[in-house]
Write a protein that holds these residues in place. Structure first.
Motif, short mmCIF file in Angstrom:
data_model
loop_
_atom_site.label_atom_id
_atom_site.label_comp_id
_atom_site.label_asym_id
_atom_site.label_seq_id
_atom_site.Cartn_x
_atom_site.Cartn_y
_atom_site.Cartn_z
N PHE A 228 0.86 -1.18 0.00
CA PHE A 228 0.00 0.00 0.00
C PHE A 228 0.89 1.23 0.00
O PHE A 228 1.83 1.33 0.81
N LEU A 229 0.61 2.19 -0.89
CA LEU A 229 1.40 3.41 -0.99
C LEU A 229 0.49 4.63 -1.07
O LEU A 229 -0.63 4.55 -1.59
N ARG A 230 0.99 5.76 -0.57
CA ARG A 230 0.30 7.02 -0.74
C ARG A 230 0.38 7.43 -2.22
O ARG A 230 1.35 7.12 -2.90
N PRO A 231 -0.64 8.11 -2.74
CA PRO A 231 -0.61 8.51 -4.16
C PRO A 231 0.64 9.31 -4.53
O PRO A 231 1.16 9.15 -5.63
N GLU A 232 1.13 10.16 -3.60
CA GLU A 232 2.29 10.98 -3.94
C GLU A 232 3.57 10.16 -4.04
O GLU A 232 4.60 10.67 -4.52
N ALA A 233 3.55 8.90 -3.59
CA ALA A 233 4.74 8.04 -3.67
C ALA A 233 4.72 7.13 -4.89
O ALA A 233 5.70 6.41 -5.13
N LEU A 234 3.64 7.15 -5.66
CA LEU A 234 3.53 6.21 -6.77
C LEU A 234 4.60 6.42 -7.84
O LEU A 234 5.03 5.47 -8.48
N ASP A 235 5.03 7.67 -8.03
CA ASP A 235 6.04 7.91 -9.07
C ASP A 235 7.40 7.34 -8.70
O ASP A 235 8.30 7.27 -9.55
N ARG A 236 7.57 6.88 -7.46
CA ARG A 236 8.83 6.28 -7.04
C ARG A 236 8.80 4.76 -7.15
O ARG A 236 9.79 4.10 -6.83
N VAL A 237 7.67 4.23 -7.57
CA VAL A 237 7.54 2.78 -7.73
C VAL A 237 7.00 2.52 -9.13
O VAL A 237 5.85 2.12 -9.32
N GLN A 238 7.84 2.79 -10.12
CA GLN A 238 7.53 2.52 -11.52
C GLN A 238 8.49 1.44 -12.03
O GLN A 238 9.46 1.09 -11.37
N VAL A 239 8.19 0.91 -13.21
CA VAL A 239 9.06 -0.12 -13.78
C VAL A 239 10.49 0.40 -13.91
O VAL A 239 10.72 1.49 -14.46
#
Length: 266
Positions: A228-239
């Motif tokens: 589970f991640l906060r929306p603002e952290a999603l760009d740090r978990v990309q392919v």
């Protein structure tokens, strides 16, 4: 009581300044004044102006540090997670740094949530980060939940409290709690990302595939996990993003993912 005295003094001095200005603009005989001590206009208004400035500063300080705030602050030992609802400037500025009231929805790990406020100075960068929906650790007193302090997220006890809160709120899968609390972190890269459509406590659930490079020299391997991640952290978990995979010794099948390298807390 002190704040009320300062307000009365400030109002009285403000009235004197207003009288002085009106007499200067509209008075016929500039040598006389409604206030006897303003007959010597230059000296009198300088004295009034000095005391008016002192009372203004005193009121600002009294508002910034309300009675018993220091004693209450020392009793704020419990740690919880707060989600920002709104930020408002109070009007006070110290060394060009404005003061804000930050309103938060505080969610203790073991109790009902409540709305509280943190009053403090925020520089430009911190003010931009303090947007509605952002979360941060806070310290609070269960007996006085009307105000909270921002906790140091790097302090060991705060990190442990944040982890306990995530476990209590179901943001870490039960079968991954051991990996997250007792596991060893190893470098990894994201291979695949798939949102599950589940949202919890403002977090988004992701199914991940990771390519792990163990620190002990073992061969790379691919693992799957959920986070589970906060929306603002999603760009740090990309392919391709570098992350860390944690698992307990002897349990390499249960892997927890973290963005930063974490140390065991148990």
């Amino acid at each position: 009581m002190l704040r009320w005295i300062l307000r009365v003094v400030w109002l009285a001095l403000s009235a004197m300044v207003a009288i002085w200005v009106c007499e200067g603009l509209f008075g016929v005989d500039q040598s006389e004044s409604l206030l006897p001590f303003l007959s010597d206009r230059e000296t009198g208004i300088i004295v009034v102006g000095v005391f008016w400035g002192i009372s203004t500063i005193g009121m600002s300080l009294a508002d910034a540090f309300p009675p018993r705030s220091r004693a209450r602050r020392s009793s704020r030992t419990r740690i919880a997670i707060g989600e920002i609802i709104e930020t408002r400037r109070t009007g006070l500025t110290v060394n060009d740094v404005p003061q804000y009231d930050v309103y938060l929805q505080v969610s203790p790990a073991d109790g009902a949530s409540f709305v509280s406020v943190h009053r403090g100075l925020l520089d430009a960068m911190s003010a931009v980060a303090a947007q509605p929906g952002s979360v941060l650790p806070v310290r609070y007193d269960p007996a006085h939940t009307d105000a909270v302090d921002i906790a140091d997220s790097e302090a060991p006890e705060v990190r442990t409290a944040i982890l306990d809160w995530r476990v209590a709120k179901g943001l870490i899968r039960p079968d991954l709690v051991g990996a997250r609390t007792r596991g060893i972190a190893h470098p990894a890269n994201v291979l695949r990302v798939r949102p599950t459509g589940t949202h919890r406590e403002g977090n988004v659930e992701l199914d991940l595939a990771l390519l792990v490079t163990p620190d002990n020299g073992q061969a790379q391997r691919e693992v799957e996990t959920t986070v589970f991640l906060r929306p603002e952290a999603l760009d740090r978990v990309q392919v391709g993003s570098p992350v860390f995979a944690m698992w307990e010794p002897g349990r390499p099948d249960k892997v927890a993912m973290t963005i930063m390298r974490e140390e065991p807390t148990r």
